[in-house]
Design a protein around this motif. Sequence first.
Motif, PDB file in Angstrom:
ATOM      1  N   ASP A  93      -8.099  -4.869  -8.902  1.00  0.00           N
ATOM      2  CA  ASP A  93      -8.999  -4.990  -7.545  1.00  0.00           C
ATOM      3  C   ASP A  93      -9.058  -6.452  -7.235  1.00  0.00           C
ATOM      4  O   ASP A  93      -9.844  -7.109  -7.717  1.00  0.00           O
ATOM      5  CB  ASP A  93     -10.446  -4.252  -7.775  1.00  0.00           C
ATOM      6  CG  ASP A  93     -11.277  -4.335  -6.622  1.00  0.00           C
ATOM      7  OD1 ASP A  93     -10.434  -4.221  -5.698  1.00  0.00           O
ATOM      8  OD2 ASP A  93     -12.253  -4.644  -6.898  1.00  0.00           O
ATOM      9  N   CYS A 149       0.855  -1.259   0.026  1.00  0.00           N
ATOM     10  CA  CYS A 149       0.077   0.001   0.018  1.00  0.00           C
ATOM     11  C   CYS A 149       0.802   1.260   0.057  1.00  0.00           C
ATOM     12  O   CYS A 149       1.649   1.178   0.959  1.00  0.00           O
ATOM     13  CB  CYS A 149      -0.778   0.151   1.090  1.00  0.00           C
ATOM     14  SG  CYS A 149      -1.876   1.598   1.568  1.00  0.00           S
ATOM     15  N   SER A 181     -10.032  -7.216  -0.754  1.00  0.00           N
ATOM     16  CA  SER A 181     -11.015  -6.279  -0.667  1.00  0.00           C
ATOM     17  C   SER A 181     -11.854  -6.720   0.145  1.00  0.00           C
ATOM     18  O   SER A 181     -12.316  -7.869   0.326  1.00  0.00           O
ATOM     19  CB  SER A 181     -11.549  -5.958  -2.189  1.00  0.00           C
ATOM     20  OG  SER A 181     -12.616  -5.219  -2.190  1.00  0.00           O
ATOM     21  N   VAL A 221     -18.083   1.540  -3.045  1.00  0.00           N
ATOM     22  CA  VAL A 221     -16.991   0.692  -3.596  1.00  0.00           C
ATOM     23  C   VAL A 221     -17.764  -0.219  -4.545  1.00  0.00           C
ATOM     24  O   VAL A 221     -18.947  -0.667  -4.339  1.00  0.00           O
ATOM     25  CB  VAL A 221     -16.619  -0.141  -2.390  1.00  0.00           C
ATOM     26  CG1 VAL A 221     -15.843  -1.533  -2.978  1.00  0.00           C
ATOM     27  CG2 VAL A 221     -15.785   0.177  -1.225  1.00  0.00           C
ATOM     28  N   ASP A 236      -6.395   1.057  -7.904  1.00  0.00           N
ATOM     29  CA  ASP A 236      -7.821   1.314  -7.339  1.00  0.00           C
ATOM     30  C   ASP A 236      -7.806   0.146  -6.291  1.00  0.00           C
ATOM     31  O   ASP A 236      -8.573  -0.723  -6.411  1.00  0.00           O
ATOM     32  CB  ASP A 236      -8.802   0.815  -8.565  1.00  0.00           C
ATOM     33  CG  ASP A 236     -10.386   1.067  -8.056  1.00  0.00           C
ATOM     34  OD1 ASP A 236     -10.133   2.108  -7.136  1.00  0.00           O
ATOM     35  OD2 ASP A 236     -11.246   0.921  -8.802  1.00  0.00           O
ATOM     36  N   PHE A 237      -6.516   0.156  -5.721  1.00  0.00           N
ATOM     37  CA  PHE A 237      -6.509  -0.948  -4.608  1.00  0.00           C
ATOM     38  C   PHE A 237      -7.221  -0.554  -3.196  1.00  0.00           C
ATOM     39  O   PHE A 237      -7.212   0.633  -2.508  1.00  0.00           O
ATOM     40  CB  PHE A 237      -5.122  -1.003  -4.440  1.00  0.00           C
ATOM     41  CG  PHE A 237      -4.744  -2.206  -3.369  1.00  0.00           C
ATOM     42  CD1 PHE A 237      -4.734  -3.346  -3.314  1.00  0.00           C
ATOM     43  CD2 PHE A 237      -4.355  -1.595  -2.130  1.00  0.00           C
ATOM     44  CE1 PHE A 237      -4.460  -4.349  -2.345  1.00  0.00           C
ATOM     45  CE2 PHE A 237      -3.800  -2.424  -1.023  1.00  0.00           C
ATOM     46  CZ  PHE A 237      -3.959  -3.777  -1.180  1.00  0.00           C
ATOM     47  N   TRP A 238      -7.861  -1.395  -2.748  1.00  0.00           N
ATOM     48  CA  TRP A 238      -8.504  -1.185  -1.372  1.00  0.00           C
ATOM     49  C   TRP A 238      -7.406  -1.613  -0.353  1.00  0.00           C
ATOM     50  O   TRP A 238      -7.095  -2.935  -0.074  1.00  0.00           O
ATOM     51  CB  TRP A 238      -9.753  -1.975  -1.152  1.00  0.00           C
ATOM     52  CG  TRP A 238     -10.484  -1.847   0.029  1.00  0.00           C
ATOM     53  CD1 TRP A 238     -10.111  -2.719   1.358  1.00  0.00           C
ATOM     54  CD2 TRP A 238     -11.176  -0.864   0.658  1.00  0.00           C
ATOM     55  NE1 TRP A 238     -10.803  -2.344   2.212  1.00  0.00           N
ATOM     56  CE2 TRP A 238     -11.768  -1.096   1.930  1.00  0.00           C
ATOM     57  CE3 TRP A 238     -12.065   0.084   0.151  1.00  0.00           C
ATOM     58  CZ2 TRP A 238     -12.621  -0.303   2.721  1.00  0.00           C
ATOM     59  CZ3 TRP A 238     -13.154   0.931   0.832  1.00  0.00           C
ATOM     60  CH2 TRP A 238     -13.031   0.648   2.140  1.00  0.00           C
ATOM     61  N   SER A 239      -7.243  -0.838   0.524  1.00  0.00           N
ATOM     62  CA  SER A 239      -6.205  -0.969   1.708  1.00  0.00           C
ATOM     63  C   SER A 239      -6.794  -1.212   3.030  1.00  0.00           C
ATOM     64  O   SER A 239      -7.620  -0.360   3.292  1.00  0.00           O
ATOM     65  CB  SER A 239      -5.177   0.306   1.679  1.00  0.00           C
ATOM     66  OG  SER A 239      -4.464   0.116   2.854  1.00  0.00           O
ATOM     67  N   LYS A 264      -9.817   3.513  -0.791  1.00  0.00           N
ATOM     68  CA  LYS A 264      -8.850   2.866  -1.889  1.00  0.00           C
ATOM     69  C   LYS A 264      -7.870   3.784  -2.181  1.00  0.00           C
ATOM     70  O   LYS A 264      -7.620   5.036  -1.638  1.00  0.00           O
ATOM     71  CB  LYS A 264      -9.852   3.101  -3.280  1.00  0.00           C
ATOM     72  CG  LYS A 264     -11.052   2.265  -3.448  1.00  0.00           C
ATOM     73  CD  LYS A 264     -11.558   2.255  -4.845  1.00  0.00           C
ATOM     74  CE  LYS A 264     -12.740   1.185  -5.036  1.00  0.00           C
ATOM     75  NZ  LYS A 264     -13.441   1.483  -6.306  1.00  0.00           N
ATOM     76  N   THR A 265      -6.670   3.175  -2.516  1.00  0.00           N
ATOM     77  CA  THR A 265      -5.514   3.916  -2.865  1.00  0.00           C
ATOM     78  C   THR A 265      -4.670   3.301  -3.750  1.00  0.00           C
ATOM     79  O   THR A 265      -4.978   2.253  -4.482  1.00  0.00           O
ATOM     80  CB  THR A 265      -4.679   4.086  -1.418  1.00  0.00           C
ATOM     81  OG1 THR A 265      -3.538   4.858  -1.730  1.00  0.00           O
ATOM     82  CG2 THR A 265      -4.284   2.680  -0.956  1.00  0.00           C
ATOM     83  N   THR A 266      -3.551   3.735  -4.032  1.00  0.00           N
ATOM     84  CA  THR A 266      -2.509   3.145  -5.109  1.00  0.00           C
ATOM     85  C   THR A 266      -1.813   2.132  -4.150  1.00  0.00           C
ATOM     86  O   THR A 266      -1.276   2.189  -3.212  1.00  0.00           O
ATOM     87  CB  THR A 266      -1.740   4.133  -5.822  1.00  0.00           C
ATOM     88  OG1 THR A 266      -0.935   4.773  -4.969  1.00  0.00           O
ATOM     89  CG2 THR A 266      -2.491   5.010  -6.793  1.00  0.00           C
TER      90      THR A 266
END
Length: 555
Positions: A451, A300, A456, A437, A373-376, A382-384
């Motif tokens: 994703d 993350c 997630s 989401v 579009d990554f869910w941390s 969502k972030t990179t």
Amino acid sequence: MLGAVACVGVAAGTFTYMKKRKTGWKCEVCELQENLWMNLSDGKVMCGRRYFDGSGGNNHALLYFQQTGYPLAVKLGTITPDGADVYSYDEDDMVLDPKLPEHLTHFGINMMTMEKTERTMTELEIAVNQCVGEWEVIQESEATLQPLSGPGLTGMKNLGNSCYLNSVMQVLFTVPDFQSKYVSNIEKIFTDAPSDPTQDFKTQVAKLGFGLLSGEYSKPAPDPGDDPTVNHEPRGDQVGIAPRMFKALVGQGHAEFSTSRQQDAQEFLLHFINMVERNCRSSENPTEAFRFLVEERIVCQQSHKAKYTQRVDYIVQLPVPMDQATNTEEIQEEERRREEAESAGAPPPPAPRARIPFAACMAALSEPETLTDFWSSAVQAKTTASKVHIVSHGSARDVSIDVPDTLDLSALRGAGQQPGEELLPEVPQHSGMTPDVEVKGILGSHGNEEDDSLYSPLLHFSAPLVLPGCSSAPVITPSEEHLATIISMGFSRDQASRALRATSNVLERAVNWIFSHLDDLESMEVSEGGRPAGESERSRETPPGPRVRDGPGKY
């Protein structure tokens, strides 16, 4: 993909012409009698493309497609009861026509009575390679070669486009694990064989392995024109082996490998590994020699916390960075010439192969990619994130890569969690969704890489629906086939069942689940080939997970 074939409005005259010319076709434009293609839309017979050396045809079949838009044509001289070469000018590639017998019958051609009179496109490609120099390089044409024979030096006969099978099996039986499994104890295998050994996988593999390694079939063949009463020196050609029974068994029921068409060697290798896995569930498994773990690390970018997952694989797919080609100027020049030829209606020159350094392909294996579009689970938003894994999937390309004799893959070794590195918090299995989401597909081993549902907090669509007030979901009965696959990786039946129940009986998700829950499985019994742990001393010493070997990384 094979497009729809429209046999529209075929004139009676054309149909009669086809019947008269069944054994003496000619191009309807130039009357050439070789390299003829019949258009599957209206039955017109035209000559094929002109080859780089001026032979082949006069491009009339190609020009006819450009005039009419009718895309599919069959090469008449390749029609046999097993199939024929079908080409799509629209896709500029060979295709499969699942209704070819029906389409040919429409034009008065009975496939069952046809015989092959011309080389297939695959055979022509091999011949071209011989002419332009690649074959000379492979065969070391500058050197004086001495024919060899003896144990481990046996050739395999081509059974009609079976080079993919021959090459794979030749390589597999250089691996000590396969030699030990199928050749060292061949007498016991034959003794234990069923009454019909033609349908016994172990027997057929052992017979092939013995034929390749024993040297019994690599003795030079005598010249058929020699007088048997005269003591002549034998020819360099081997007798070799023709693995017809083996090919029939391993291809049985398979849509592609049961045919006489050319196939992909990698696809056959994976198909054969799967067969070995199924037949070695409770015994020594030689495919363990190829099995490895792929470690995937996602970091993350906001919290700098990481997530690690592992999965089993057998093949490292090498990415091909086309932008690293060393002959870019040559490719651009040839592309310009092709465009000029096409605009002038002339046959295009052969496209040059891009030359890619092997080192560039290796560097691309561990190249990180960015997930936007990554869910941390650390920041609950969502972030990179950056993602590193060693397997890359891409389209096939016709390129030239010089592979060294010795490979050093030690730089790709996964190191796991780094000192001082924090891990992303585990996401509860049934955590709620945030309103903003978007629900996306389940990734597993393949899918939407931006994703991954494993990371997630989304409920899977394929999970059983639990209504409010209900205490549990419906009972899921794991698939026996999926159970066997996971057990063959070294897990117990209980562990495999637990993984499949947790993932709604979806195999790819179950494999991912089991590797991400190894800590939870430590208290469960570990099996060896699916047997209870109490029957194996080794199983009590081996930690949960697949049986993989840790080597030096040099090959």
